[in-house]
Design an enzyme around this catalytic site. Structure first.
Site, mmCIF file in Angstrom:
data_model
loop_
_atom_site.group_PDB
_atom_site.id
_atom_site.type_symbol
_atom_site.label_atom_id
_atom_site.label_comp_id
_atom_site.label_asym_id
_atom_site.label_seq_id
_atom_site.Cartn_x
_atom_site.Cartn_y
_atom_site.Cartn_z
ATOM 1 C CG ASP A 148 -2.109 0.847 1.161
ATOM 2 O OD1 ASP A 148 -2.247 1.569 0.161
ATOM 3 O OD2 ASP A 148 -2.926 0.811 2.104
ATOM 4 C CD GLU B 228 -0.817 6.153 -2.368
ATOM 5 O OE1 GLU B 228 -1.301 6.183 -1.231
ATOM 6 O OE2 GLU B 228 -0.553 5.085 -2.957
ATOM 7 C CG ASP C 110 -8.630 3.378 0.500
ATOM 8 O OD1 ASP C 110 -8.464 2.155 0.520
ATOM 9 O OD2 ASP C 110 -7.806 4.185 0.964
ATOM 10 C CG HIS D 298 -11.697 -1.516 17.861
ATOM 11 N ND1 HIS D 298 -11.704 -2.793 17.348
ATOM 12 C CD2 HIS D 298 -10.416 -1.066 17.715
ATOM 13 C CE1 HIS D 298 -10.495 -3.113 16.939
ATOM 14 N NE2 HIS D 298 -9.692 -2.076 17.133
#
Length: 614
Positions: free
Chosen positions: A339, A342, A404, A469
């Site tokens: 990931d 960029e 995403d 969470h």
């Protein structure tokens, strides 16, 4: 194409004659009259992973790696551009602007009679050519094959990458990974890979969170025996976890970022690694006004001010990846989610070989994936990487996902266009976060429709972003969607979809190999086999999965969907009914089914894989 070849020869001869007189030939943006294109074609497709359409005629776009967090289709930005396109129709041809610098394309937007290509250059006054545009003639497959001969060819990956991938940003403990794997088993939804993002201390992305060890002053690689794992920690025995996953035929990938965090100020091993990287010269640098070179500090909003290793440099890449060797060689990790490729921003960057950011930034994600693939090879494993950023050359390095996105019907549709443009540009192993990974969870219809489409996409992966969470959970697991939507049938429907995918694996693996060997895409836009059929351009996203399976995902609520069936003899995959091609048919499918047609000549082989509705 023939005319442009003649122009290249004329240009070279004139350049020599100009320079003999002591003069310099001036270069201007390349202008190709659209009237020439109209004689041969009407459609322009490709340009890397593009989210808003397949035919780019009438638009403008550029080729620069851009960190576009969500809504790529709305703002028309991409993590994986390429200055390459097909010109489809007539005899057919394509072109590649052979540069890593930024290129702008006006595909008949400002002037309907002209295709304009403008590129950054830094050519010296005596250069023979300021910028090179290569042209390729023939069918879309021939054009793509010629492009890949120069860009780099994809490599066949093991069959397990074609099974379901599962991931969630809140799966950040060994107990949670084991719980999710057990739930897949309980619900009889087989999973082939689990991707763990929140596994490390996030200072170096090399050490399991809570692990104890003695720092290495020289910044060298650690080994498994150097670590002690607390029974009360997040990862009490990660090696046992990996072994148990392997026993269940589940592979494990770990998340990576090509950065060294400097906020807060690094301590422990992270501090020592930063010192070594600066001392040994492993870092990308920037040129300051006084002419000095200093380490580049990440300018993005994500991990700001971090240092960045130059993974295009062999020595720096080896130092960086060897620190992860124990994960692969001793713990059995099967790949890395590469990931964040960029993050190289600015033309003032200076790479270790002297290239500037204007020259090298677009290639940074290519070098990043290659470095990790090379590590996997050194450890005797397949070079499985999972990237979102890329450029020309990425075709040779691993698997990709579309970045995403929110859980919306728009994002679903944009992602399908992205997959088709990526495939047209030579990416074989591509997928997206099923039904999106961000924001409120998708409703049951969107989720199941997207899951059904994913059974016919090369990489089948669900994922969800970190939500601190909070409750209710935003996990994109089938059981969480079923609970939040109060619809238990979601689990049964996903079970059927994944079972179909498992039955299709031998066919998909065979067609993936064929795509690697022949340059005919695995997720194949219809124009590859029907270049002279105008109707394929007006249809919503459709493709053939390999040679024999036509796929038309339902991209809006409801069960009715119009499908263009191209020429040929086909059978409805669910009913076996013969369908003559060359027509649009209105279909009605339950949400866990995609309109799918099998080529009649392959029906005896593939038809039995599909559960019948009759």
């Amino acid at each position: 194409p023939y005319g442009y070849t003649l122009w290249e020869n004329i240009q070279a001869a004139l350049d020599r004659r100009f320079k003999e007189t002591g003069h310099v030939n001036a270069y201007f943006p390349l202008l190709i009259p659209m009237s020439f294109l109209q004689k041969e074609a009407e459609h322009v497709a490709g340009f890397g992973e593009r989210f808003d359409r397949l035919d780019h005629r009438g638009t403008s776009l550029d080729s620069v790696v851009f960190e576009q967090y969500k809504s790529q289709g709305a703002v028309r930005r991409t993590y994986m551009p390429m200055p390459f396109a097909h010109v489809v129709g007539g005899s057919g041809w394509g072109f590649h602007v052979d540069t890593s610098r930024r290129v702008w394309f006006d595909v008949g937007e400002a002037d309907a009679d002209r295709l304009t290509i403008e590129a950054e250059t830094a050519s010296p006054f005596d250069a023979v050519t300021a910028i090179l545009v290569r042209t390729f003639e023939g069918s879309p497959t021939a054009v793509l094959d010629a492009f890949l001969e120069r860009a780099g060819r994809p490599e066949e990956l093991p069959q397990w990458v074609l099974r379901l991938w599962a991931s969630g940003n809140e799966w950040n403990t060994q107990a949670e990974i084991e719980r999710q794997a057990a739930l897949h088993e309980k619900h009889e939804i087989p999973v082939g890979s689990i991707v763990v993002e929140a596994w490390s201390d996030e200072s170096m992305f090399t050490v399991w969170r809570d692990a104890q060890y003695t720092f290495r002053e020289d910044g060298g690689p650690l080994r498994l025996e150097d670590f002690t794992f607390s029974p009360d920690g997040a990862w009490p025995d990660p090696k046992a976890m990996v072994d148990a996953l392997h026993d269940a035929n589940i592979h494990l990938l770990l998340w990576q970022i090509p950065l060294m965090k400097m906020r807060p100020h690094p301590q422990g091993q992270a501090k020592r690694d930063a010192e070594v990287a600066m001392r040994e010269g492993y870092l990308i640098r920037t040129q300051h006004p006084d002419g000095s070179l200093r380490p580049y500090r990440n300018r993005g909003w994500w991990f700001p001010l971090s240092l960045m290793p130059d993974l295009s440099d062999e020595k720096a890449a080896h130092w960086w990846t060897e620190k992860r060797r124990y994960l692969v060689e001793q713990m059995g990790v099967d790949g890395f989610k590469t990931d964040g490729g960029e993050h190289a921003w600015g033309s003032d960057l200076v790479y270790l070989d002297g290239r500037t950011g204007a020259e090298a930034n677009n290639l940074n994600p290519v070098a990043y994936a290659k470095a990790y693939g090379d590590l996997m090879r050194r450890c005797g494993k397949a070079p499985v990487t999972f990237s979102r950023a890329g450029f020309t050359g990425s075709q040779a390095h691993g698997t990709f996902w579309a970045g995403d996105e929110n859980s919306t019907w728009d994002a679903f549709r944009w992602s399908m266009w992205a997959g088709l443009n990526a495939a047209a540009s030579g990416i074989v192993y591509w997928g997206w976060d099923i039904a999106g990974f961000s924001g409120p969870v998708p409703d049951a219809e969107l989720y199941v429709r997207a899951f059904a489409a994913s059974a016919f996409v090369p990489i089948m992966q669900y994922h969800s972003e970190f939500n601190h969470h909070r409750t209710p959970s935003r996990d994109r697991t089938p059981w969480n969607i079923a609970e939040l939507s109060d619809d238990a049938s979601v689990i049964d429907e996903v079970r059927e979809i994944v079972a179909l995918r498992e039955r299709l694996l031998p066919y998909i693996a065979e067609q993936a190999k064929k795509a690697v060997d022949t340059s005919r895409p695995l997720m194949r836009p219809l124009f590859f086999d029907h270049a002279d059929d105008q109707a394929v351009w007006s249809a919503p996203p459709e493709w053939t999965l390999g040679d024999d399976v036509l796929v038309a995902p339902v991209l809006a609520p409801g069960d009715s969907w119009d499908v263009y069936v191209p020429r040929g003899d086909w059978r409805d995959a669910w009913t076996g009914e013969l369908v003559e091609g060359g027509q649009t048919v209105t279909t009605h499918t339950p949400r866990h089914r995609v309109p799918v047609y099998v080529r009649a000549s392959a029906w005896d082989r593939l038809g039995p894989l599909f559960p019948s509705t009759t």
